[in-house]
Design a protein around this motif. Structure first.
Motif, PDB file in Angstrom:
ATOM      1  N   ALA A   1     -67.224  25.116  15.965  1.00 55.97           N
ATOM      2  CA  ALA A   1     -67.053  23.918  16.784  1.00 55.97           C
ATOM      3  C   ALA A   1     -67.395  24.225  18.238  1.00 55.97           C
ATOM      4  O   ALA A   1     -66.998  25.264  18.767  1.00 55.97           O
ATOM      5  N   HIS A   2     -68.149  23.355  18.838  1.00 54.44           N
ATOM      6  CA  HIS A   2     -68.554  23.379  20.261  1.00 54.44           C
ATOM      7  C   HIS A   2     -69.819  24.215  20.521  1.00 54.44           C
ATOM      8  O   HIS A   2     -70.873  23.674  20.728  1.00 54.44           O
ATOM      9  N   SER A   3     -69.679  25.538  20.592  1.00 51.71           N
ATOM     10  CA  SER A   3     -70.840  26.414  20.845  1.00 51.71           C
ATOM     11  C   SER A   3     -71.627  25.965  22.083  1.00 51.71           C
ATOM     12  O   SER A   3     -72.831  25.742  22.026  1.00 51.71           O
TER      13      SER A   3
ATOM     14  N   THR B   1     -63.968  27.682  12.948  1.00 53.89           N
ATOM     15  CA  THR B   1     -63.374  28.162  14.202  1.00 53.89           C
ATOM     16  C   THR B   1     -63.973  27.446  15.408  1.00 53.89           C
ATOM     17  O   THR B   1     -65.045  26.848  15.316  1.00 53.89           O
ATOM     18  N   HIS B   2     -63.243  27.492  16.534  1.00 56.09           N
ATOM     19  CA  HIS B   2     -63.826  27.029  17.799  1.00 56.09           C
ATOM     20  C   HIS B   2     -64.680  28.176  18.333  1.00 56.09           C
ATOM     21  O   HIS B   2     -64.357  29.352  18.119  1.00 56.09           O
ATOM     22  N   LEU B   3     -65.729  27.842  19.054  1.00 58.48           N
ATOM     23  CA  LEU B   3     -66.560  28.901  19.647  1.00 58.48           C
ATOM     24  C   LEU B   3     -67.145  28.451  20.978  1.00 58.48           C
ATOM     25  O   LEU B   3     -67.741  27.377  21.082  1.00 58.48           O
TER      26      LEU B   3
ATOM     27  N   SER C   1     -66.989  16.725  11.194  1.00 56.92           N
ATOM     28  CA  SER C   1     -67.009  18.163  10.916  1.00 56.92           C
ATOM     29  C   SER C   1     -66.088  19.012  11.785  1.00 56.92           C
ATOM     30  O   SER C   1     -66.083  20.243  11.664  1.00 56.92           O
ATOM     31  N   HIS C   2     -65.342  18.373  12.674  1.00 55.30           N
ATOM     32  CA  HIS C   2     -64.323  19.131  13.414  1.00 55.30           C
ATOM     33  C   HIS C   2     -63.283  18.179  13.990  1.00 55.30           C
ATOM     34  O   HIS C   2     -63.583  17.363  14.862  1.00 55.30           O
ATOM     35  N   THR C   3     -62.048  18.299  13.495  1.00 58.57           N
ATOM     36  CA  THR C   3     -60.976  17.482  14.071  1.00 58.57           C
ATOM     37  C   THR C   3     -59.615  18.130  13.844  1.00 58.57           C
ATOM     38  O   THR C   3     -59.497  19.156  13.151  1.00 58.57           O
ATOM     39  N   HIS C   4     -58.626  17.551  14.496  1.00 60.10           N
ATOM     40  CA  HIS C   4     -57.223  17.956  14.337  1.00 60.10           C
ATOM     41  C   HIS C   4     -56.483  16.638  14.144  1.00 60.10           C
ATOM     42  O   HIS C   4     -55.923  16.082  15.090  1.00 60.10           O
ATOM     43  N   SER C   5     -56.487  16.116  12.923  1.00 58.22           N
ATOM     44  CA  SER C   5     -56.099  14.719  12.719  1.00 58.22           C
ATOM     45  C   SER C   5     -54.660  14.349  13.090  1.00 58.22           C
ATOM     46  O   SER C   5     -54.431  13.239  13.564  1.00 58.22           O
TER      47      SER C   5
ATOM     48  N   THR D   1     -65.489  14.757  16.029  1.00 59.16           N
ATOM     49  CA  THR D   1     -64.871  13.974  17.106  1.00 59.16           C
ATOM     50  C   THR D   1     -63.982  14.886  17.934  1.00 59.16           C
ATOM     51  O   THR D   1     -63.677  14.583  19.071  1.00 59.16           O
ATOM     52  N   ASP D   2     -63.564  16.038  17.349  1.00 61.30           N
ATOM     53  CA  ASP D   2     -62.458  16.848  17.846  1.00 61.30           C
ATOM     54  C   ASP D   2     -61.190  16.006  17.698  1.00 61.30           C
ATOM     55  O   ASP D   2     -61.233  14.916  17.123  1.00 61.30           O
ATOM     56  N   GLY D   3     -60.074  16.485  18.185  1.00 66.14           N
ATOM     57  CA  GLY D   3     -58.806  15.790  17.935  1.00 66.14           C
ATOM     58  C   GLY D   3     -58.732  14.437  18.634  1.00 66.14           C
ATOM     59  O   GLY D   3     -59.349  14.243  19.675  1.00 66.14           O
TER      60      GLY D   3
HETATM   61 ZN   LIG Z   1     -60.925  21.457  18.323  1.00 67.95          ZN
END
Ligand SMILES: [Zn+2]
Length: 429
Positions: free
Chosen positions: A245-247, A208-210, A59-63, A297-299
């Protein structure tokens, strides 16, 4: 074309999760029947030695960032971004993005991931890789204006809007657009406000990142007198279609705002630990407040793997350690984040094995030593299994991984190409 998966050990959508023998009939891209009874189909596959789960959702990555893997290791987020990643990202070509994305997709396939929520730039090259590979994605252009809407933000919004409208026309069923302001401390208030309006107009995900770092919290507090979450709330960026993402740095009041808005949180524990974001997201409190949770996973340059099963296990172990209580959250919570939570966050009709759901399924080898003996619970998969036991992956009714072999991507070609491109990238001035 119908495909029957016979006699598999299937994850049921009960709570807590349980496994039972079922026959799964797939018609085109959908699951058309799940039954204990014998079913007929043109094509059959004996799955007696397989465990079948809904495929995982990243649910959150920068492939494309797999091309940057290994750069700036062992530095904090700020140093990592400013000294290592951002200068290299300025030099990335269409080819770098395309082959970087393909390398990440190989890893996502081998880790049972059928869908990813993408946040990057040069979207056309990413889309090209997605179509080649046959993976599902919610994808949007990453907008940053560093507080300057008039000369930067307006242009960023125009690019994001054009891409989103184009993606909306795509009929492959694999792509959905999202509107992606980068973060509360890298976007102006106006860019956040306009992003929320655009996402609403398109009826799509806002990603978005948060509140990833203490510095971000301090920045918005000093600039606006608001926490990053309050800033997103005020600008309209919190809604049931928002994926945050994150929070990590959230107050009690922030948690109430996220709950009220029905936004989802994409928890990325490994990237947070590796970049020493300083704290652990309070996912136990998010669950208690009925906030929808999913996993990212994030990037691949900040994780460094795309192993979501590993993230799921670590997410739960961290909470147990944080609260010094092994019963604080269970493996069921982890399995939910991997599957149903991700599907709900991204508005995708997958995440469980039921009639009418998309046929996105991951197969584990029941004879794998780590899955012996069988224990009928989520813990069996979350704590005992690893991606080494994954044998097959079905996306949109089609196998992309069969008996551990990739069917849509030439692995050796991607590895060779990516290695050459990476060498070239590091030599550029
Ligand atoms: Zn990210």
């Amino acid at each position: 074309m119908e495909l029957l998966l016979e006699n598999a050990l299937v994850l049921l959508d009960t709570w807590p999760y349980r496994f039972e023998r079922r026959n799964i009939l797939i018609d085109g891209q959908f699951i058309s029947k799940v039954s204990k009874n014998k079913l007929k189909a043109q094509e059959k596959l004996d799955c007696t030695n397989k465990v079948i789960l809904p495929a995982f959702i990243n649910s959150h990555t920068h492939s494309p960032m797999s091309i940057l893997r290994g750069c700036g290791e062992d530095s904090s987020l700020n140093t990592w971004l400013k000294l290592h990643i951002w200068p290299l990202e300025k030099k990335l070509t269409d080819e770098d993005i395309y082959w970087g994305t393909l390398l990440s997709i190989i890893q996502m396939f081998e880790n049972g991931i059928a869908t990813f929520n993408e946040h990057y730039f040069n979207i056309n090259s990413i889309v090209k890789a997605i179509k080649k590979a046959n993976i599902r994605s919610v994808i949007g252009y990453s907008m940053i204006d560093l507080g300057d809407f008039d000369s930067k933000g307006a242009k960023e919004l125009e690019i994001a809007s054009k891409i989103a409208y184009e993606l909306k026309q795509d009929k492959s069923f694999l792509l959905a657009p999202s509107i992606n302001p980068h973060a509360p401390n890298t976007c102006s208030k106006e860019l956040l406000r306009q992003s929320a309006i655009l996402a609403k107009k398109l009826n799509c995900v806002l990603h978005t990142h948060l509140a990833e770092t203490a510095a971000e919290f301090k920045f918005t507090k000093e600039k606006y007198g608001l926490s990053p979450t309050e800033l997103l709330f005020k600008t309209g960026c919190l809604s049931e279609k928002s994926v945050l993402a994150h929070s990590i740095y959230v107050t009690k009041k922030d948690i109430k705002l996220i709950k009220k808005s029905k936004s989802s949180i994409a928890h990325c524990p490994i990237a947070n630990l590796k970049l020493a974001s300083g704290s652990i997201a309070p996912i136990k409190e998010f669950f208690e407040n009925n906030i929808n949770l999913c996993l990212g996973t994030d990037g691949p340059a900040s994780n460094n793997s795309l192993n979501l099963l590993e993230s799921a296990k670590i997410a739960i172990l961290l909470q147990k350690n944080l609260y010094k209580d092994a019963s604080i959250l269970s493996a069921d919570h982890a399995l939910y984040m991997l599957t149903e939570g991700g599907a709900k966050a991204l508005g995708i009709n997958s995440g469980s094995i039921k009639e009418g759901k998309l046929a996105d399924l991951v197969f584990f080898d029941l004879n794998s030593p780590e899955l012996v003996p069988f224990s009928n619970s989520a813990a069996w998969i979350i704590y005992s299994a690893s991606s080494a036991s994954i044998t097959d992956l079905l996306i949109n009714g089609k196998f992309v991984l069969k008996d551990k072999k990739l069917l849509t991507i030439n692995k050796q070609e991607v590895i060779k190409k990516l290695s050459l491109l990476r060498e070239k990238l590091l030599l550029k001035n």
